[in-house]
Motif scaffolding. Structure first.
Motif, PDB file in Angstrom:
ATOM      1  N   ARG A  11       0.826  -1.208   0.000  1.00 42.61           N
ATOM      2  CA  ARG A  11       0.000   0.000   0.000  1.00 42.61           C
ATOM      3  C   ARG A  11       0.867   1.267   0.000  1.00 42.61           C
ATOM      4  O   ARG A  11       0.581   2.233  -0.700  1.00 42.61           O
ATOM      5  N   GLU A  12       1.933   1.258   0.786  1.00 45.37           N
ATOM      6  CA  GLU A  12       2.852   2.402   0.810  1.00 45.37           C
ATOM      7  C   GLU A  12       3.453   2.652  -0.566  1.00 45.37           C
ATOM      8  O   GLU A  12       3.522   3.789  -1.025  1.00 45.37           O
ATOM      9  N   ILE A  13       3.919   1.572  -1.180  1.00 43.21           N
ATOM     10  CA  ILE A  13       4.524   1.700  -2.507  1.00 43.21           C
ATOM     11  C   ILE A  13       3.489   2.221  -3.495  1.00 43.21           C
ATOM     12  O   ILE A  13       3.789   3.107  -4.305  1.00 43.21           O
ATOM     13  N   ASP A  69      -2.155   1.351  -8.555  1.00 44.62           N
ATOM     14  CA  ASP A  69      -3.192   0.756  -7.720  1.00 44.62           C
ATOM     15  C   ASP A  69      -2.554  -0.255  -6.763  1.00 44.62           C
ATOM     16  O   ASP A  69      -1.601  -0.955  -7.133  1.00 44.62           O
ATOM     17  N   HIS A  70      -3.087  -0.328  -5.560  1.00 47.60           N
ATOM     18  CA  HIS A  70      -2.568  -1.254  -4.551  1.00 47.60           C
ATOM     19  C   HIS A  70      -2.535  -2.686  -5.079  1.00 47.60           C
ATOM     20  O   HIS A  70      -1.557  -3.409  -4.896  1.00 47.60           O
ATOM     21  N   SER A  71      -3.588  -3.112  -5.753  1.00 50.98           N
ATOM     22  CA  SER A  71      -3.627  -4.500  -6.244  1.00 50.98           C
ATOM     23  C   SER A  71      -2.563  -4.746  -7.312  1.00 50.98           C
ATOM     24  O   SER A  71      -2.007  -5.842  -7.393  1.00 50.98           O
ATOM     25  N   THR A  72      -2.245  -3.744  -8.111  1.00 52.39           N
ATOM     26  CA  THR A  72      -1.188  -3.888  -9.126  1.00 52.39           C
ATOM     27  C   THR A  72       0.154  -4.128  -8.450  1.00 52.39           C
ATOM     28  O   THR A  72       0.910  -5.023  -8.844  1.00 52.39           O
ATOM     29  N   ILE A 106       4.406  -7.861  -6.633  1.00 50.07           N
ATOM     30  CA  ILE A 106       5.228  -8.414  -5.554  1.00 50.07           C
ATOM     31  C   ILE A 106       5.069  -9.927  -5.472  1.00 50.07           C
ATOM     32  O   ILE A 106       6.048 -10.650  -5.295  1.00 50.07           O
ATOM     33  N   THR A 107       3.851 -10.407  -5.627  1.00 41.28           N
ATOM     34  CA  THR A 107       3.613 -11.856  -5.532  1.00 41.28           C
ATOM     35  C   THR A 107       3.982 -12.597  -6.809  1.00 41.28           C
ATOM     36  O   THR A 107       4.021 -13.823  -6.828  1.00 41.28           O
TER      37      THR A 107
END
Length: 110
Positions: free
Chosen positions: A19-21, A28-31, A36-37
């Motif tokens: 979320r910070e990034i 977007d947070h999900s992007t 990351i995953t």
């Protein structure tokens, strides 16, 4: 899979969330989370993550990334340990000074 685990570990050790990034990068947070995953492979979100972490893009996604990430994680752990040691030192000094002052007041009042 090792790459994503290393990236997750690096973020965890540094105390950084997806979320910070996302907030700093405009993605977007999900992007960011999917990048990351490893379920998203876009170059621009990867660049944003590298920029936020202040590392070279190839450090995270290049051929030597696993080795580099392990070094980054080790460095982050060392930095955190130093910070905790410094905080503990300051706490102990503060406690000592507080006890010294209250102890000397008791003696002078007695």
């Amino acid at each position: 899979m090792a790459l994503q685990n290393n990236l997750k570990n690096l973020l965890k050790v540094r105390g950084i969330t997806a979320r910070e990034i996302a907030e700093k990068s405009g993605f977007d947070h999900s992007t960011i989370r999917k990048t990351i995953t490893g379920s998203r492979k876009g170059r621009h979100p990867r660049k944003a993550i590298a920029k936020y972490l202040k590392v070279n893009f190839s450090s995270l996604w290049g051929p030597e990334s696993s080795l580099i990430m392990k070094r980054l994680i080790e460095q982050a752990i060392e930095d955190r340990a130093k910070l905790h040691a410094e905080q503990e030192r300051k706490r102990l000094v503060s406690n000592y000074l507080e006890q010294s002052l209250t102890g000397s007041k008791k003696v002078s009042n007695g």
